[in-house]
Design a protein around this motif. Structure first.
Motif, mmCIF file in Angstrom:
data_model
loop_
_atom_site.group_PDB
_atom_site.id
_atom_site.type_symbol
_atom_site.label_atom_id
_atom_site.label_comp_id
_atom_site.label_asym_id
_atom_site.label_seq_id
_atom_site.Cartn_x
_atom_site.Cartn_y
_atom_site.Cartn_z
ATOM 1 N N ASP A 99 0.820 -1.210 0.000
ATOM 2 C CA ASP A 99 0.000 0.000 0.000
ATOM 3 C C ASP A 99 0.857 1.264 0.000
ATOM 4 O OD1 ASP A 99 0.940 -0.208 2.529
ATOM 5 O OD2 ASP A 99 -1.011 -0.273 3.528
ATOM 6 N N THR A 100 2.102 1.118 -0.493
ATOM 7 C CA THR A 100 3.020 2.254 -0.568
ATOM 8 C C THR A 100 3.696 2.230 -1.937
ATOM 9 O OG1 THR A 100 3.446 2.175 1.802
ATOM 10 C CG2 THR A 100 5.109 3.279 0.469
ATOM 11 N N ASN A 101 3.626 3.325 -2.676
ATOM 12 C CA ASN A 101 4.290 3.322 -3.982
ATOM 13 C C ASN A 101 5.225 4.509 -4.174
ATOM 14 O OD1 ASN A 101 2.503 5.397 -4.535
ATOM 15 N ND2 ASN A 101 1.088 4.084 -5.667
ATOM 16 N N LEU A 102 5.825 4.963 -3.053
ATOM 17 C CA LEU A 102 6.891 5.958 -3.177
ATOM 18 C C LEU A 102 8.016 5.547 -2.265
ATOM 19 C CD1 LEU A 102 6.140 9.147 -1.113
ATOM 20 C CD2 LEU A 102 4.641 7.182 -1.103
ATOM 21 N N TYR A 121 8.208 8.049 -7.326
ATOM 22 C CA TYR A 121 6.824 8.405 -7.030
ATOM 23 C C TYR A 121 5.900 7.661 -7.982
ATOM 24 C CZ TYR A 121 8.961 12.209 -4.350
ATOM 25 O OH TYR A 121 9.708 12.931 -3.446
ATOM 26 N N ASN A 122 5.497 6.499 -7.602
ATOM 27 C CA ASN A 122 4.528 5.728 -8.375
ATOM 28 C C ASN A 122 4.848 5.741 -9.875
ATOM 29 O OD1 ASN A 122 2.268 4.231 -8.937
ATOM 30 N ND2 ASN A 122 0.870 5.989 -8.950
ATOM 31 N N GLY A 123 6.048 5.282 -10.205
ATOM 32 C CA GLY A 123 6.418 5.179 -11.621
ATOM 33 C C GLY A 123 7.275 6.318 -12.134
ATOM 34 N N GLU A 140 22.061 8.372 -19.281
ATOM 35 C CA GLU A 140 22.338 6.936 -19.170
ATOM 36 C C GLU A 140 21.618 6.363 -17.946
ATOM 37 O OE1 GLU A 140 24.477 9.248 -19.949
ATOM 38 O OE2 GLU A 140 26.030 8.523 -21.322
ATOM 39 N N ILE A 141 21.628 7.123 -16.845
ATOM 40 C CA ILE A 141 20.949 6.660 -15.628
ATOM 41 C C ILE A 141 19.448 6.541 -15.891
ATOM 42 C CG2 ILE A 141 20.351 7.294 -13.248
ATOM 43 C CD1 ILE A 141 23.175 8.544 -13.054
ATOM 44 N N ALA A 142 18.902 7.517 -16.591
ATOM 45 C CA ALA A 142 17.472 7.459 -16.919
ATOM 46 C C ALA A 142 17.175 6.196 -17.730
ATOM 47 C CB ALA A 142 17.063 8.711 -17.700
ATOM 48 N N GLY A 143 18.055 5.900 -18.680
ATOM 49 C CA GLY A 143 17.878 4.697 -19.497
ATOM 50 C C GLY A 143 17.886 3.430 -18.643
ATOM 51 N N ILE A 144 18.797 3.384 -17.681
ATOM 52 C CA ILE A 144 18.890 2.215 -16.789
ATOM 53 C C ILE A 144 17.593 2.075 -15.980
ATOM 54 C CG2 ILE A 144 20.072 1.334 -14.725
ATOM 55 C CD1 ILE A 144 22.661 2.725 -15.866
ATOM 56 N N LEU A 145 17.102 3.198 -15.485
ATOM 57 C CA LEU A 145 15.880 3.154 -14.660
ATOM 58 C C LEU A 145 14.674 2.687 -15.478
ATOM 59 C CD1 LEU A 145 16.344 6.508 -12.704
ATOM 60 C CD2 LEU A 145 16.557 4.193 -11.755
ATOM 61 N N MET A 146 14.587 3.165 -16.703
ATOM 62 C CA MET A 146 13.415 2.848 -17.536
ATOM 63 C C MET A 146 13.287 1.349 -17.805
ATOM 64 S SD MET A 146 11.739 5.767 -18.303
ATOM 65 C CE MET A 146 10.804 5.623 -19.812
ATOM 66 N N VAL A 147 14.421 0.630 -17.803
ATOM 67 C CA VAL A 147 14.344 -0.808 -18.115
ATOM 68 C C VAL A 147 14.681 -1.682 -16.908
ATOM 69 C CG1 VAL A 147 14.872 -0.401 -20.551
ATOM 70 C CG2 VAL A 147 16.744 -0.898 -18.964
ATOM 71 N N ASN A 148 14.707 -1.102 -15.697
ATOM 72 C CA ASN A 148 15.111 -1.902 -14.539
ATOM 73 C C ASN A 148 14.097 -3.024 -14.275
ATOM 74 O OD1 ASN A 148 13.598 -1.628 -11.726
ATOM 75 N ND2 ASN A 148 13.306 0.288 -12.856
ATOM 76 N N TRP A 150 13.035 -4.156 -11.311
ATOM 77 C CA TRP A 150 12.436 -4.215 -9.979
ATOM 78 C C TRP A 150 11.193 -3.357 -9.795
ATOM 79 C CZ3 TRP A 150 14.482 -8.259 -7.872
ATOM 80 C CH2 TRP A 150 15.771 -8.625 -8.253
ATOM 81 N N PHE A 151 11.244 -2.131 -10.283
ATOM 82 C CA PHE A 151 10.101 -1.227 -10.094
ATOM 83 C C PHE A 151 9.772 -0.567 -11.430
ATOM 84 C CE2 PHE A 151 12.437 -1.338 -6.069
ATOM 85 C CZ PHE A 151 11.436 -1.800 -5.221
ATOM 86 N N PRO A 152 8.515 -0.608 -11.847
ATOM 87 C CA PRO A 152 8.184 -0.012 -13.139
ATOM 88 C C PRO A 152 8.442 1.497 -13.138
ATOM 89 C CG PRO A 152 6.190 -0.599 -11.918
ATOM 90 C CD PRO A 152 7.345 -1.168 -11.159
ATOM 91 N N VAL A 153 9.238 1.958 -14.086
ATOM 92 C CA VAL A 153 9.504 3.400 -14.233
ATOM 93 C C VAL A 153 8.998 3.827 -15.608
ATOM 94 C CG1 VAL A 153 11.294 5.182 -14.420
ATOM 95 C CG2 VAL A 153 11.510 3.378 -12.699
ATOM 96 N N THR A 154 8.098 4.822 -15.618
ATOM 97 C CA THR A 154 7.544 5.286 -16.892
ATOM 98 C C THR A 154 8.084 6.664 -17.278
ATOM 99 O OG1 THR A 154 5.670 6.144 -15.664
ATOM 100 C CG2 THR A 154 5.373 4.005 -16.711
ATOM 101 N N ALA A 155 8.704 7.362 -16.318
ATOM 102 C CA ALA A 155 9.233 8.690 -16.615
ATOM 103 C C ALA A 155 10.352 9.009 -15.636
ATOM 104 C CB ALA A 155 8.117 9.738 -16.490
#
Ligand code: SAH
Length: 393
Positions: A99-102, A121-123, A140-148, A150-155
């Motif tokens: 029940d926590t997404n941040l 913050y929730n994606g 490059e870090i943003a690219g790594i986060l987008m395809v990680n 463990w946690f869905p990252v959309t932006a």
């Protein structure tokens, strides 16, 4: 590419050998070449023994160490560190609670990535680079986060304008560097908050108080609560679950608007909450109301060691007023987030405050930062959040 070599003065290798990740300018003997802000450099002791590799930066902290062994220190190392940090977080109890997404995804030195903060913050991942080394590889870090995994990252949003050191001469342009997002409502233990990463302080929300907010909630039943330095109303929302009334005070009108929005988001139409734009010290001095639960969560009074004394006086003055004013049997949640104020010093200030009032004060909890803000054991400075819960008779 050849990395610039830097040697340390005799004896200045000691802290590096104890894995402290910072090298101050005063420790440096010689720089072989002209490293650019944010370049990776190699560090050697006075006898030319290899010590570490890290990001170079002009300023007081001149090198932030990324590795103490000879290894590939390109983007693959950063990717591995980020992966480690996210995997470990996926096992934290609050994440599993569902029940926590941040959360804080990367906590600088605590995750062996000194100079890099990333909140989630929730994606939406919000990056705060405190060094040019990380600013330069933000994409490059943003690219790594987008395809990680463990946690869905959309932006990914870059929020480094204020965090980059002035000495770098570079001003970060804030904005999305991958994807984009409109929705900014997050859920923390079932409480909902609107997060303003564009205009808010830090990355938009004080994630580090999560577990302490939850504990506060447990104490609030039937209480008249005063939340000083309330910012966007984090503590207030938890308190409102079962408090009689909650007053939130902050000097920032914008913060109080956000607090009102957050209260409305969780308790539509509630008349138990008031937000007040005021100086916390003045409010406490004049408050005619009676309160039996108070939260004191001021901004860092000391950002540098040389103002430590003033900061300790500030904590003493604030806590004294609160202890004086609170109803008998009341409870005070009091915090310091100054890195330069040790747990011991903070406690001494609160002790001095209590002694001045003559009231009976007990410490019933000692609080700190949660597991997504890990403390690197070799870098005691990463433990910055200190809290005491006082029972005042
Ligand atoms: N407790 C908050 C975080 C507090 S941050 C949370 O859990 O989210 C510190 C806040 O103190 C900021 O919002 C800032 O605007 C406010 N502030 C700073 N100086 C103040 C003062 N003298 N009186 C009241 N508020 C102050």
């Amino acid at each position: 590419m050849e990395l610039v070599k830097i040697t340390l003065k005799s004896g200045k290798d000691q802290s590096v050998r104890r894995y402290h990740p910072w090298i101050f300018s005063g420790a440096i003997k010689k720089i072989y070449g002209k490293p650019q802000e944010g370049d990776m450099v190699e560090v050697f002791d006075n006898h030319d023994n290899f010590l570490a590799t890290g990001h170079y930066q002009s300023g007081s902290i001149m090198i932030r160490i990324l590795s103490f062994v000879r290894e590939e220190t390109g983007i693959s190392l950063i990717e591995k560190r980020i992966d480690d940090a996210l995997r470990y977080r996926s096992h934290l109890p609050f994440v599993k609670s569902g029940d926590t997404n941040l959360m804080r995804l990367i906590h600088g030195e605590g995750d062996n990535l000194p100079g890099l903060i990333i909140d989630y913050y929730n994606g939406v991942a919000v990056i705060q680079a405190h060094s040019m080394g990380f600013h330069r590889i933000r994409n490059e870090i943003a690219g790594i986060l987008m395809v990680n995994r463990w946690f869905p990252v959309t932006a990914v949003y870059d929020k480094s304008e204020k965090s980059l050191p002035g000495s770098s001469g570079v001003t970060a342009v804030e904005g999305f560097i991958a994807g984009s997002a409109e929705e900014n409502v997050v859920t923390e233990y079932g409480n909902r908050f609107r997060v303003d990463w564009v205009n808010g302080q830090k990355t938009g929300f004080f994630i580090d108080q999560r577990e302490n907010r939850r504990l506060l909630g447990e104490y609030s039943e039937g209480k008249r609560v005063l939340n000083l330095f309330g910012y966007t109303g984090g503590f207030s929302v938890y308190a409102l679950r079962n408090a009689l009334s909650v007053d939130t005070v902050d000097v920032s009108a914008r913060a109080m608007e956000m607090a009102d929005l957050n209260v409305e988001l969780n308790f539509p139409g509630s008349d138990r909450h008031r937000s007040l734009v005021a100086d916390a010290f003045e409010y406490l001095g004049n408050a005619p109301e009676r309160y039996d639960l108070m939260i004191l969560d001021p901004p860092a009074f000391a950002k540098h060691g040389n103002v430590l004394h003033n900061a300790l006086q500030g904590y003493k003055r604030l806590n004294m007023k609160a202890i004086e004013k609170i109803e008998p049997g009341g409870v005070i949640f009091t915090f310091s987030c100054s890195q330069v104020v040790s747990r011991e010093n903070f406690r001494k200030s609160v002790f001095a405050a209590a002694a001045n009032t003559g009231r009976k004060v007990r410490i019933i909890h000692q609080l700190t930062q949660p597991g997504d803000h890990p403390v690197n054991i070799y870098h005691p400075e990463s433990e910055y959040l200190k809290g005491l819960v006082l029972s005042v008779d």
